[in-house]
Write an enzyme that holds these catalytic residues in place. Structure first.
Site, PDB file in Angstrom:
ATOM      1  N   THR B  34      -2.077  -0.502   5.213  1.00 12.62           N
ATOM      2  CA  THR B  34      -0.905   0.155   4.897  1.00 12.62           C
ATOM      3  C   THR B  34      -0.063  -1.219   4.337  1.00 12.62           C
ATOM      4  OG1 THR B  34      -0.968   1.913   6.502  1.00 12.62           O
ATOM      5  CG2 THR B  34       1.003   1.536   5.678  1.00 12.62           C
ATOM      6  N   LEU B  35       0.358  -0.758   2.995  1.00  9.43           N
ATOM      7  CA  LEU B  35       1.164  -1.800   2.753  1.00  9.43           C
ATOM      8  C   LEU B  35       2.565  -1.594   2.557  1.00  9.43           C
ATOM      9  CD1 LEU B  35      -1.347  -3.001  -0.214  1.00  9.43           C
ATOM     10  CD2 LEU B  35      -0.801  -4.165   1.805  1.00  9.43           C
TER      11      LEU B  35
END
Lengths: 267, 260
Positions: B34-35
Site C-alpha cells: 500500500t503506497l
C-alpha cells in the site's frame, strides 16, 4: 474385559453403534488414581490423590496450572495428561497475546474436547487415555469441566474420576446442593472428605493428596490458580479429624451462630 | 505453444498489473504494497466521561483535496461494549469493520455469558495493524477504540488508539489526524475526571469547531456517539455554528500590494 471383533481400531463401529476403542480409553481413566473437583459460586477446587509407583519413588504429579485463571487435574495415562496440559497452556497464552485477556474456561474446554475428538476419528491415532478436570475462573464465575477421552465435555458442580471415584461421587451427591454458598475453606474440606472416601481406610495426610484452588474473593480480586501448601492442608485435615472426634456439629449450622441475638448452641 | 502463465492477466496492458508483470518477468513474487491512501477520513476525537466514553468526528471522506463524500459514518458500534472510530483510508476502515464483525459474531454465537470487551478488541486490532505493517501492506488508518464493560470491581471505562504502524496506547482522551495538533492541547487543558455528558459534548464540540475552522478536509457535519453500560448510541448528524464575520475577511485584499 471381553474381547470383541470390533475393537481393533477406533475407526470401527460395533453393530450396536459403539466404538470400543473409545470405551477402552475411558476405562484407562477409571484405572487412574482418583481426582475430585468442586465449585462454589466464588471458587473452584481440585484435589488429586497421590499414588506413588512404589515405596521408593515420588508420586506422579497430576495437578497442573494452565494459566493464572485455570488449572487441570487428571486421571489415567498421566503422560497423555502432561502433553495435553502443554496444549492447554499454549492455547491460553496465544489468546492472551492477541486479546490481552484470559481465555474463558468454556472455550478452553471446547478446544480440548475438539482435540480429543480428532483422535477418535483417525485410523492412525489413538484416543487420549486421560480424563481431565478443568477448573477455572472467568468473568461469569468459577467453572469445573470434565473432558473425556471421547471428546465430550460437561460442566459440573462437583465431580470425581479415577479408581474408587464412585465412593467420592456418592459423597458429593449428598452434599452438592449446598456448595454454591460454601466458603473456600469449606470447599477444600469437602473436597478432602471426598478424596478420603476413595482411600478406603488409608489415612488421609497432606502427603498423599494435592489440593489446588482458584476463585474470586469478595472485593472482586481474583485469586490465581495455585496448589495449596502442604502445611495448610495438614492443618485442615487435622481440624476435620478433630471435628469428627468432637460431638458432631454439622458445618452448615456455623452460619447461624453469626447472628448476634442467637443463643449459644446446646450440645 | 508457450506455457500459459496463469498468474498474469492474458495479453493486454493492465495498469494495475504492471508491477506484477515486472515482478513476474524478474521471476519474483507479487508484491503489493500500500503506497498511498485514496479516500480518507479526517480527525476522530474521543474522551472518557462519567458514564463511559464519548466519540465524535465529522461525516466527510475526502478524495485527495476534494471533499468527495459527505455522509460517511466513521464511528461504529462493536459488540456490546465498544465503539470504533476510524480516520485515514476509508476502505481499510471498512475492511477492519468486517474483521470485527467476524470476531464479534463468533463471540456472540458462543452464547456463554462471556463477551469481548474494549480492551480485547483494542488488543486484537493492534495485532492486526502491526502484522500488516510488518508485511509492508498497512491498513492506512488511525483507529480509536472506546468502551465500557462491567468487571468484578464495577464499570471499567476504556479508551485507546492504534495506528497504521501498530503504535497503540490508552489514554483518557484521544484524537487522530489533525486532532493531534489542534484538539489534544484543548483536551489536556480542559478534560477532567467524571465529566457529565453535557460537559463532555461541549468539550468535544469545542475541539470539532477548531478543527472545522483550521482543518481543510473537515466538513460542517458531525456525529457524536457515546458508549455506556447500557450500550452504544450514535446520534444523528448535525452541524455547528460558525462565525466568519471578522472585519479582516470583509475586504481581504485591502492590505495587499498590487501592481495594477
Amino acid at each position: 474385559m471381553f474381547r470383541n471383533q470390533y475393537d481393533t481400531d477406533v475407526t470401527t463401529f460395533s453393530p450396536h453403534g459403539r466404538i470400543f476403542q473409545m470405551e477402552y480409553a475411558m476405562e484407562a481413566v477409571k484405572q487412574g488414581a482418583a481426582t475430585v473437583g468442586l465449585c462454589s459460586c466464588t471458587h473452584a477446587v481440585l484435589v488429586a490423590s497421590n499414588k506413588p509407583a512404589s515405596e521408593l519413588s515420588s508420586f506422579q504429579r497430576k495437578v497442573f496450572r494452565v494459566a493464572d485463571h485455570v488449572g487441570v487435574a487428571f486421571s489415567g495415562l498421566t503422560a497423555d495428561g502432561r502433553v495435553l496440559t502443554k496444549f492447554l497452556r499454549n492455547e491460553c497464552i496465544n489468546h492472551a497475546f492477541v486479546y490481552e485477556a484470559q481465555l474463558p474456561v468454556s472455550r478452553l474446554a471446547l478446544r480440548l474436547a475438539d482435540k480429543a475428538q480428532v483422535c477418535t476419528q483417525r485410523s492412525w491415532k489413538r484416543p487420549y487415555g486421560v480424563g481431565l478436570l478443568v477448573a477455572g475462573l472467568d468473568e461469569t464465575g468459577p467453572h469445573l469441566y470434565y473432558n473425556c477421552p471421547s471428546g465430550n465435555y460437561f460442566e459440573y458442580q462437583a465431580f470425581a474420576i479415577g479408581s474408587r471415584s464412585q465412593a467420592a461421587k456418592t459423597f458429593l451427591e449428598r452434599k452438592f446442593e449446598g456448595f454454591n454458598k460454601y466458603t473456600p475453606e469449606q470447599l477444600i474440606k469437602d473436597a478432602l472428605s471426598a478424596i478420603k472416601e476413595t482411600l478406603q481406610g488409608e489415612k488421609l495426610t497432606s502427603s498423599n493428596c494435592t489440593v489446588a484452588i482458584v476463585g474470586r474473593i469478595e472485593d472482586g480480586t481474583a485469586e490465581p490458580f495455585q496448589v495449596v501448601d502442604t502445611k495448610r492442608i495438614q492443618a485442615i485435615i487435622d481440624s476435620m479429624e478433630a471435628a469428627e472426634e468432637a460431638p458432631a456439629e454439622p458445618s452448615s449450622m456455623q452460619e447461624e451462630d453469626k447472628g448476634s441475638d442467637a443463643a449459644p448452641m446446646d450440645i | 505453444m508457450e506455457e500459459q502463465k496463469w498468474d498474469q492477466p492474458m495479453g493486454g496492458f493492465n495498469a494495475a498489473s504492471r508491477s506484477q508483470m515486472a515482478e513476474a518477468a524478474a521471476g519474483g513474487e507479487e508484491s503489493q504494497r500500500t503506497l498511498y491512501p485514496y479516500v480518507t477520513g479526517t480527525s476522530v476525537i474521543a474522551l472518557k466521561y462519567k458514564d463511559g466514553v464519548i466519540m465524535a468526528c465529522d461525516t466527510g471522506a475526502s478524495y485527495g483535496s476534494t471533499l468527495r463524500y459527505k455522509s460517511v459514518e466513521r464511528i461504529k458500534a462493536v459488540g456490546k461494549h465498544s465503539l470504533i472510530g476510524g480516520s485515514g483510508e476509508f476502505s481499510d476502515f471498512q475492511e477492519i469493520l468486517r474483521y470485527l464483525d467476524e470476531l464479534t459474531l463468533s463471540d456472540h454465537m458462543w452464547d456463554d455469558g462471556n463477551s469481548l470487551g474494549p480492551k480485547e478488541i483494542h488488543s486484537y486490532l493492534t495485532r492486526v495493524m502491526y502484522n500488516r505493517r510488518n508485511k509492508f501492506d498497512p491498513l492506512w488508518n488511525a483507529l480509536v477504540l472506546g468502551g465500557v464493560k462491567m468487571g468484578p470491581k464495577g464499570a471499567e471505562k476504556y479508551l485507546g488508539m492504534v495506528n497504521m504502524i501498530g503504535t497503540h496506547f490508552e489514554e483518557n482522551h484521544i484524537a487522530t489526524g489533525f486532532g493531534n495538533h489542534l484538539a489534544i492541547p484543548i483536551l489536556r487543558a480542559e478534560w477532567s475526571e467524571d465529566m457529565t455528558f453535557e460537559e463532555a459534548v461541549k468539550l468535544v464540540e469545542k475541539c470539532l469547531l477548531v478543527l472545522l475552522y483550521r482543518d481543510r478536509s473537515s466538513i460542517n457535519k458531525f456525529q457524536v456517539a457515546k458508549i455506556t453500560t447500557e450500550g452504544a448510541t450514535i446520534y444523528p448528524p448535525y452541524s455547528l455554528k460558525t462565525f466568519w464575520g471578522f472585519s479582516h475577511f470583509e475586504n481581504p485584499a485591502q492590505g495587499a500590494v498590487g501592481s495594477w
